[in-house]
Design a protein around this motif. Structure first.
Motif, PDB file in Angstrom:
ATOM      1  N   SER A 204     -17.910  -2.602  20.585  1.00 42.62           N
ATOM      2  CA  SER A 204     -17.975  -4.750  20.806  1.00 42.62           C
ATOM      3  C   SER A 204     -18.821  -5.378  21.755  1.00 42.62           C
ATOM      4  N   ALA A 205     -18.288  -4.799  23.431  1.00 40.53           N
ATOM      5  CA  ALA A 205     -18.085  -5.088  24.370  1.00 40.53           C
ATOM      6  C   ALA A 205     -19.266  -4.535  24.724  1.00 40.53           C
ATOM      7  N   ALA A 206     -19.941  -3.671  24.609  1.00 46.25           N
ATOM      8  CA  ALA A 206     -21.131  -3.202  24.765  1.00 46.25           C
ATOM      9  C   ALA A 206     -22.301  -3.158  24.996  1.00 46.25           C
ATOM     10  N   LEU A 207     -22.384  -4.069  23.089  1.00 51.13           N
ATOM     11  CA  LEU A 207     -24.103  -4.330  22.250  1.00 51.13           C
ATOM     12  C   LEU A 207     -23.569  -5.881  22.609  1.00 51.13           C
ATOM     13  N   ILE A 208     -22.544  -6.774  22.879  1.00 50.59           N
ATOM     14  CA  ILE A 208     -22.423  -7.672  23.316  1.00 50.59           C
ATOM     15  C   ILE A 208     -23.091  -8.535  24.893  1.00 50.59           C
ATOM     16  N   GLY A 209     -22.608  -6.903  25.493  1.00 50.90           N
ATOM     17  CA  GLY A 209     -22.797  -7.075  26.773  1.00 50.90           C
ATOM     18  C   GLY A 209     -24.715  -6.832  27.244  1.00 50.90           C
ATOM     19  N   PHE A 210     -25.233  -6.132  26.525  1.00 49.44           N
ATOM     20  CA  PHE A 210     -26.361  -5.545  25.960  1.00 49.44           C
ATOM     21  C   PHE A 210     -27.155  -7.232  26.034  1.00 49.44           C
ATOM     22  N   VAL A 211     -26.836  -7.606  25.189  1.00 50.86           N
ATOM     23  CA  VAL A 211     -27.810  -8.816  24.242  1.00 50.86           C
ATOM     24  C   VAL A 211     -27.730  -9.911  24.946  1.00 50.86           C
ATOM     25  N   ALA A 225     -24.376   3.236  26.128  1.00 50.41           N
ATOM     26  CA  ALA A 225     -22.960   3.557  25.704  1.00 50.41           C
ATOM     27  C   ALA A 225     -22.957   3.574  24.736  1.00 50.41           C
ATOM     28  N   ALA A 226     -23.236   1.861  23.710  1.00 47.44           N
ATOM     29  CA  ALA A 226     -23.574   1.413  22.562  1.00 47.44           C
ATOM     30  C   ALA A 226     -23.431   2.620  21.208  1.00 47.44           C
ATOM     31  N   ALA A 227     -25.099   3.635  21.854  1.00 47.16           N
ATOM     32  CA  ALA A 227     -25.079   4.561  20.914  1.00 47.16           C
ATOM     33  C   ALA A 227     -24.066   5.789  20.867  1.00 47.16           C
ATOM     34  N   ILE A 228     -23.874   6.165  22.028  1.00 45.26           N
ATOM     35  CA  ILE A 228     -23.284   7.388  21.794  1.00 45.26           C
ATOM     36  C   ILE A 228     -21.822   6.606  21.159  1.00 45.26           C
ATOM     37  N   PHE A 229     -20.975   6.122  21.190  1.00 41.39           N
ATOM     38  CA  PHE A 229     -20.068   5.002  20.541  1.00 41.39           C
ATOM     39  C   PHE A 229     -20.535   4.834  19.108  1.00 41.39           C
ATOM     40  N   SER A 230     -20.895   4.484  18.880  1.00 41.83           N
ATOM     41  CA  SER A 230     -21.883   4.523  17.344  1.00 41.83           C
ATOM     42  C   SER A 230     -21.675   5.755  16.684  1.00 41.83           C
ATOM     43  N   PHE A 231     -22.293   7.025  17.449  1.00 41.91           N
ATOM     44  CA  PHE A 231     -22.690   8.038  16.629  1.00 41.91           C
ATOM     45  C   PHE A 231     -21.098   9.113  16.255  1.00 41.91           C
ATOM     46  N   VAL A 232     -19.997   8.917  17.894  1.00 46.24           N
ATOM     47  CA  VAL A 232     -18.825   9.883  17.921  1.00 46.24           C
ATOM     48  C   VAL A 232     -17.830   8.623  16.709  1.00 46.24           C
ATOM     49  N   GLY A 244     -15.051  -0.833  12.228  1.00 49.79           N
ATOM     50  CA  GLY A 244     -15.517  -1.698  12.924  1.00 49.79           C
ATOM     51  C   GLY A 244     -16.830  -1.142  13.810  1.00 49.79           C
ATOM     52  N   LEU A 245     -17.478  -0.458  13.172  1.00 48.57           N
ATOM     53  CA  LEU A 245     -18.842  -0.399  12.969  1.00 48.57           C
ATOM     54  C   LEU A 245     -19.942  -1.776  12.726  1.00 48.57           C
ATOM     55  N   VAL A 246     -19.503  -1.888  11.887  1.00 45.37           N
ATOM     56  CA  VAL A 246     -19.815  -3.210  10.970  1.00 45.37           C
ATOM     57  C   VAL A 246     -19.846  -4.340  12.270  1.00 45.37           C
ATOM     58  N   PHE A 247     -18.801  -4.371  12.350  1.00 42.33           N
ATOM     59  CA  PHE A 247     -17.890  -5.559  13.254  1.00 42.33           C
ATOM     60  C   PHE A 247     -18.443  -5.713  13.829  1.00 42.33           C
ATOM     61  N   SER A 248     -18.840  -4.684  15.180  1.00 40.89           N
ATOM     62  CA  SER A 248     -19.197  -5.063  15.863  1.00 40.89           C
ATOM     63  C   SER A 248     -21.572  -5.325  16.176  1.00 40.89           C
ATOM     64  N   ILE A 249     -21.577  -4.025  15.049  1.00 43.90           N
ATOM     65  CA  ILE A 249     -23.365  -4.585  14.688  1.00 43.90           C
ATOM     66  C   ILE A 249     -23.201  -6.326  14.247  1.00 43.90           C
ATOM     67  N   ILE A 250     -22.694  -6.487  13.143  1.00 47.75           N
ATOM     68  CA  ILE A 250     -22.250  -8.411  13.344  1.00 47.75           C
ATOM     69  C   ILE A 250     -21.899  -9.240  13.946  1.00 47.75           C
ATOM     70  N   ALA A 271     -30.087  -0.080  17.909  1.00 47.75           N
ATOM     71  CA  ALA A 271     -29.200   1.430  18.670  1.00 47.75           C
ATOM     72  C   ALA A 271     -27.634   1.378  18.308  1.00 47.75           C
ATOM     73  N   SER A 272     -26.806   1.061  17.467  1.00 49.08           N
ATOM     74  CA  SER A 272     -25.873   1.763  16.691  1.00 49.08           C
ATOM     75  C   SER A 272     -25.804   2.020  15.150  1.00 49.08           C
ATOM     76  N   ALA A 273     -27.215   1.543  14.287  1.00 43.79           N
ATOM     77  CA  ALA A 273     -27.343   1.914  13.267  1.00 43.79           C
ATOM     78  C   ALA A 273     -28.149   3.725  13.001  1.00 43.79           C
ATOM     79  N   VAL A 274     -28.986   3.487  13.724  1.00 44.11           N
ATOM     80  CA  VAL A 274     -29.308   4.545  14.042  1.00 44.11           C
ATOM     81  C   VAL A 274     -28.536   6.199  13.860  1.00 44.11           C
ATOM     82  N   PRO A 275     -28.056   6.229  15.783  1.00 40.67           N
ATOM     83  CA  PRO A 275     -27.005   6.732  16.020  1.00 40.67           C
ATOM     84  C   PRO A 275     -26.007   7.651  14.779  1.00 40.67           C
TER      85      PRO A 275
END
Length: 485
Positions: A204-211, A225-232, A244-250, A271-275
């Motif tokens: 969540s922090a990484a995605l909001i920071g990117f935006v 970082a967000a791409a790796i977190f989403s994969f893991v 957690g993944l869905v919450f972060s994307i929203i 960046a989150s959905a694809v990984p």
């Protein structure tokens, strides 16, 4: 002139002369140290069986002492102001009532230090007060940004270890059963469920920071970082991970529209959905372990792999009583049994980290507590609902104190976000909200708690914008001049 006491030098009285800017800088670094010390301490028991997870608790203790000192400075310097006093007092009550629970618990030693391989006894709760209070005194945007960067760093450290576990080996979570080799990731968080919680906040922090960031390098680092977190996070195989993944994307999508960011930054969703989709594809392709179907393994991970095999804090599950492959059945069973435990001792609970103790039926000729518990089938030590767990282990007064700390933090975080409309205030509120919601389907742990309580503290700190900082500085100067006159 700088303040001194007993004719000592100015340098030896740095606390007396510390400005709020200096405190914010020091506190942000202290919180980062606290957040990173637990995962870094966990590295040793993860790579060798000659060390125990007591090292993780040691990392928490070092970080906790640092933040307790910082919290004391904040209280002395009166940096905790306004409505933030309410949740800070609630956290103090949470720690204070834990002492009553400790005295009335089954085992005083475990109440104080926590169960071996868990480490969430009274001292941990006291340290959480330190994390929260330290963060609640940070009002500078730059310092808050530093802490957010630290949260992303915690996710990165966990993810590096997780990638090794997914593709090479994880000695506790390779198997979800004797037949299913899933190569689940626990990172440096001791359990896939705890890892899912840590990565939810880091993602969540990484995605909001990117935006929201205008710094190109920071955006690149955060989106990678967000791409790796989403994969893991998908390889935790848990409901908490998927939620957690869905919450972060929203949260990222809301941030795009709330801050009127360029629509191209909706790339955060991809960046989150694809990984995450790639992780599922790899499982179906048979490239991970020996499974060819993706599903959650909450019951087997929480009860068997973590509680029974790794921590020796639970007995084996009873397949005739609970369907271990049905997460809803497992969590429902745990919650119902926990509510029954609460009804028997609602005031002080079982004692910190002793949920398993009232479930033990026989000693079975064992003397060590780990041997006693693991020999009792059907016993579990975590119910994966932090609110029920708090009431069961430390009594309903502790649950009330927890709610009195979290609800005001959410309310103040929301008001600060609406009033200031800054990325820092938005991030602090979102992470606190995520943690509060996560507590309904999971529970606290020493790798997760420093990150969450830092976010919750910042949510109610009243983060000042640069304009507000300048205005408060001018008022302070006027007050000083008036005092001299």
């Amino acid at each position: 002139m700088a303040k001194t006491i007993f004719n000592t030098t100015e340098n030896s009285n740095f606390i007396l002369n510390m400005t709020e800017d200096q405190y914010a800088k020091l506190a942000s670094r202290g919180l980062i140290a606290a957040m990173l010390l637990v995962p870094l301490s966990t590295l040793i028991p993860e790579i060798t069986d000659k060390a125990t997870y007591a090292l993780s608790a040691g990392g928490l203790a070092v970080g906790g002492v640092i933040c307790m000192i910082l919290a004391l400075i904040a209280i002395i310097k009166k940096y905790i102001r306004g409505s933030a006093v309410i949740p800070v007092c609630a956290m103090a009550l949470l720690a204070g009532w834990a002492v009553i629970s400790l005295i009335n618990g089954y085992d005083t030693n475990i109440s104080l230090y926590g169960y071996p391989n868990r480490g969430e006894g009274f001292l941990a709760i006291l340290f959480y007060f330190g994390f929260f209070t330290t963060a609640a005194a940070i009002k500078r945007e730059k310092a808050v940004n530093t802490v957010i960067n630290g949260m992303v760093a915690v996710g990165a450290v966990n993810s590096v270890m997780s990638l090794i576990q997914i593709f090479v080996k994880n000695r506790y979570y390779d198997l979800a059963s004797m037949d299913d080799k899933v190569m689940a990731a626990s990172g440096l968080s001791m359990s896939p469920i705890f890892l899912a919680m840590v990565l939810t906040l880091a993602l969540s922090a990484a995605l909001i920071g990117f935006v929201t960031s205008e710094n190109k390098k920071r955006r690149i680092v955060f989106i990678c970082a967000a791409a790796i977190f989403s994969f893991v996070i998908m390889f935790t195989y848990t409901i908490a991970g998927i939620c957690g993944l869905v919450f972060s994307i929203i949260a990222a999508v809301i941030a795009v529209f709330a801050f009127k960011a360029p629509k191209v930054r909706l790339a955060a969703v991809l960046a989150s959905a694809v990984p995450a989709a790639l992780a599922v594809v790899l499982v179906y392709a048979g490239a991970i372990g020996n499974i060819t179907e993706y599903r959650t393994y909450d019951g087997r991970i929480a009860w068997w792999a973590d509680g029974y095999m790794r921590a020796s804090a639970s007995g084996n599950f009873n397949s005739s009583v609970v369907n271990i492959d049905d997460p809803v059945d497992v969590y429902t069973y745990m919650n119902e049994k926990t509510m029954n435990i609460i009804s028997k001792n609602p005031l002080t609970g079982t004692g910190p980290e002793q949920l398993a103790f009232p479930q033990v039926r026989a000693m079975n000729g064992k003397s060590e507590i780990e041997d006693v518990i693991t020999s009792n089938t059907g016993v579990f030590d975590k119910c994966y609902n932090e609110y029920l767990y708090t009431a069961a282990t430390r009594g309903i007064p502790s649950l009330i104190a927890l709610v009195l700390a979290l609800v005001p933090s959410l309310v103040m975080g929301y008001k600060a976000m609406r009033r200031r409309k800054t990325a820092e205030a938005f991030t602090a509120f979102v992470l606190t909200l995520g943690g509060v919601l996560m507590f309904f389907i999971s529970c606290s742990s020493i790798p997760y708690a420093p990150v969450f309580w830092a976010a919750a503290g910042m949510a109610c700190s009243g983060i000042e914008t640069d304009k507000e900082k300048k205005a408060s500085g001018k008022l302070a100067k006027k007050a000083l001049k008036a005092e001299k006159k």
